[in-house]
Design a protein around this motif. Sequence first.
Motif, short mmCIF file in Angstrom:
data_model
loop_
_atom_site.label_atom_id
_atom_site.label_comp_id
_atom_site.label_asym_id
_atom_site.label_seq_id
_atom_site.Cartn_x
_atom_site.Cartn_y
_atom_site.Cartn_z
N ARG A 29 0.82 -1.22 0.00
CA ARG A 29 0.00 0.00 0.00
C ARG A 29 0.85 1.26 0.00
O ARG A 29 0.46 2.28 -0.55
CB ARG A 29 -0.98 -0.02 1.17
N ARG A 30 2.04 1.21 0.60
CA ARG A 30 2.92 2.38 0.55
C ARG A 30 3.44 2.60 -0.87
O ARG A 30 3.52 3.74 -1.34
CB ARG A 30 4.08 2.22 1.54
N ASN A 31 3.81 1.52 -1.54
CA ASN A 31 4.28 1.65 -2.92
C ASN A 31 3.14 2.11 -3.83
O ASN A 31 3.36 2.90 -4.76
CB ASN A 31 4.85 0.32 -3.41
N ALA A 32 1.94 1.60 -3.59
CA ALA A 32 0.79 2.04 -4.39
C ALA A 32 0.53 3.52 -4.19
O ALA A 32 0.23 4.25 -5.15
CB ALA A 32 -0.44 1.22 -4.03
N ALA A 33 0.64 3.98 -2.95
CA ALA A 33 0.44 5.40 -2.68
C ALA A 33 1.50 6.25 -3.37
O ALA A 33 1.20 7.35 -3.88
CB ALA A 33 0.47 5.64 -1.16
N ARG A 34 2.72 5.75 -3.41
CA ARG A 34 3.80 6.49 -4.07
C ARG A 34 3.55 6.57 -5.58
O ARG A 34 3.74 7.61 -6.20
CB ARG A 34 5.13 5.81 -3.77
N ILE A 35 3.11 5.46 -6.16
CA ILE A 35 2.88 5.43 -7.61
C ILE A 35 1.74 6.37 -8.00
O ILE A 35 1.82 7.10 -9.00
CB ILE A 35 2.57 3.99 -8.07
N PHE A 36 0.67 6.36 -7.21
CA PHE A 36 -0.50 7.19 -7.53
C PHE A 36 -0.45 8.57 -6.87
O PHE A 36 -1.43 9.30 -6.86
CB PHE A 36 -1.78 6.46 -7.10
N LYS A 37 0.77 8.89 -6.30
CA LYS A 37 1.01 10.21 -5.71
C LYS A 37 -0.03 10.56 -4.64
O LYS A 37 -0.60 11.66 -4.61
CB LYS A 37 1.03 11.29 -6.81
N ARG A 38 -0.26 9.61 -3.77
CA ARG A 38 -1.16 9.80 -2.64
C ARG A 38 -0.34 9.92 -1.36
O ARG A 38 0.82 9.53 -1.32
CB ARG A 38 -2.14 8.63 -2.53
N PRO A 39 -0.93 10.45 -0.30
CA PRO A 39 -0.19 10.56 0.97
C PRO A 39 0.24 9.19 1.48
O PRO A 39 -0.46 8.19 1.29
CB PRO A 39 -1.22 11.20 1.92
N ASP A 40 1.41 9.16 2.11
CA ASP A 40 1.91 7.91 2.69
C ASP A 40 0.95 7.44 3.78
O ASP A 40 0.70 8.17 4.75
CB ASP A 40 3.31 8.15 3.27
N PRO A 41 0.39 6.21 3.66
CA PRO A 41 -0.55 5.74 4.68
C PRO A 41 0.11 5.37 6.00
O PRO A 41 -0.57 5.11 6.99
CB PRO A 41 -1.16 4.49 4.02
N GLY A 42 1.46 5.36 6.03
CA GLY A 42 2.16 5.04 7.26
C GLY A 42 2.21 3.56 7.54
O GLY A 42 1.75 2.74 6.74
N PRO A 43 2.77 3.17 8.68
CA PRO A 43 2.89 1.75 9.00
C PRO A 43 1.54 1.09 9.20
O PRO A 43 0.60 1.70 9.71
CB PRO A 43 3.71 1.75 10.31
N PHE A 44 1.44 -0.14 8.77
CA PHE A 44 0.21 -0.90 8.97
C PHE A 44 0.19 -1.46 10.39
O PHE A 44 1.12 -2.14 10.82
CB PHE A 44 0.13 -2.05 7.96
N ASP A 45 -0.86 -1.15 11.12
CA ASP A 45 -0.97 -1.58 12.51
C ASP A 45 -1.53 -2.99 12.57
O ASP A 45 -2.74 -3.21 12.49
CB ASP A 45 -1.86 -0.62 13.29
N VAL A 46 -0.63 -3.97 12.70
CA VAL A 46 -1.04 -5.36 12.77
C VAL A 46 -1.93 -5.62 13.98
O VAL A 46 -2.75 -6.54 13.98
CB VAL A 46 0.20 -6.29 12.80
N ALA A 47 -1.79 -4.77 15.01
CA ALA A 47 -2.58 -4.96 16.22
C ALA A 47 -4.07 -4.86 15.94
O ALA A 47 -4.89 -5.40 16.69
CB ALA A 47 -2.18 -3.92 17.27
#
Length: 436
Positions: free
Chosen positions: A386-404
Motif C-alpha cells: 500500500r505504501r508503494n501504491a500510494a507512491r505510484i499514484f502520488k497519494r499521501p503515505d498511509p504510514g505503518p500498517f498496525d497489525v494490532a
Amino acid sequence: MSMTTILLTILGIAVFVFGLLFSIAWHELGHLSTAKLFGVRVPQYMVGFGPTIWSRKRGDTEYGIKAIPAGGYIRMIGMFPPGADGRLEARSTSPWRGMIEDARSAAFEELEPGDEKRLFYTRKPWKRVIVMFAGPFMNLVLAVAIFLGVSMAFGFQTNTTEVAGVQQCVIPQSAGRDTCEKSDAVSPAQAAGLKEGDKIVAFDGERIDEWSTLSDRIRDTIGPATITVVRDGREKTLHAVLLKNAVMKKDSHGEAVAGKYVTAGYLGFEANREIVPLSFGDSVVRMGDMIENGVDSIVALPSKIPALWDAAFSDGERAADSPVGVVGAARIGGEVMTLDVPAQSQLAMMLFLLAGFNLSLFLFNMLPLLPLDGGHIAGALWEALRRNAARIFKRPDPGPFDVAKLMPVAYVVAGVFICFTLLVLVADVVNPVKIT
C-alpha cells in the motif's frame, strides 16, 4: 514392562526434549540475530514458558531458560505502532505470549532513552519480513541439514532384488489374507523354482540392479518371462509364466498406496530390504518429497479432526498419519529407544523425528495468520504494497500498517489452535500413535 525398557523410554523422551529445546532456541536465534542486525532493541530471549529457572543479562538482552519446554520467544521494542495513547509496548515473537500481553493492557514497557531509533515497527517492511521469517527459516535449515546428513550417511530401508521369501500361491493383495486356499493357483515364482536367497540380476534378458525397475517390469508382464538369478555364486535362468493379480497401486514416487489396487503382472516373492545410503541428488529428491508431504499434511489437518476426536474420546483407531503433538512425539522418541534394532538405526530414527518436527515448525509458522510469524510477514508485505501504491499514484503515505488491529482475528485463530492442541494432547495420552 521391565526396568530396562522404562529407563530406555525415559532416555528417548529426554533426548527428544533436548532436541525440542535446541530447535526452539535455534528458531528464536533467527529472530534475535536479525533483529539486532537491524538495530531493534531486544530486552529478552527466552527458551520455554512459565517461571524462569536461569537467566543472565548480556548487553541490553536477558537470556534465559524457563520451566515449561513448550516454546520460546524474544521480546522486541515497538513491535506494533503506538496506540491512541502514544505508548509503545514490548512484544514477543511467541504467539501465545503475545496473546497474553494483549489481554493484559497494563503489561507494557516504557521507552528507554535512545529507544526511539530502535523500534521494530519503524524498520522498513523488507527488514521486518526478514526478522519474522528468520525464525521459521532456521527450522527449515535444521530440518534440511539433518535429513540430508542422515540420508547420505545412513540411508533408508530399501527393497533389493534379493529374494527374502517365495509366495506359495496367488492371493489378491486386496483379499486381506495370507494363507493359501485350494482354489488358489500356484504362484509363478514357486512354479519357476525361485528360492529364498536368490538375487535377481536380469528379467527377460535385461540386466537389472534396482528393485523399482524389476517391480515395474514384473507388473508390465503377463505371460512367459525369463528370470536370471545368482544362486550359490552362479547365474541360473528360470522360466516363469506371470499371472494377473490385484496388487497395490504405486504412486509417482514408486511407493505402494495403501487401500488402492490395480491389475498387473504377478510373480510372487518378497523382496529383501536393506538400509542403503542415498546420493546427494537422491537425498534432495527425498527431501522435496518430505516437504511436499508436509504441505499436504497441513492442508489435510481439518479433515483429520473427526478421526482424531474418535481416537481421543471413543474407540476409534489412531491412524499412523494422525497429527501428533509434543507429547506424542516425545512418546515416539521413547519408543524408538526400546526397539530391537542397532543403535545406529535408533539414532537415525531420532534424527529423522527431529527433522520432521522442525519442518512442521517451519510450515506451521509460515501460515499467513496472526499470531504466527506468517501473519506478521503478511502484515509487513501489505504495508509495503500500500505504501508503494500510494507512491505510484502520488497519494499521501498511509504510514505503518498496525497489525494490532487484526488482534480480534488473532484471538479466534489462537482459540482454534489451542482447542486443536488440546485435542491432540488428549489423543496422544489416551490413544497414542505407535511405531512398529
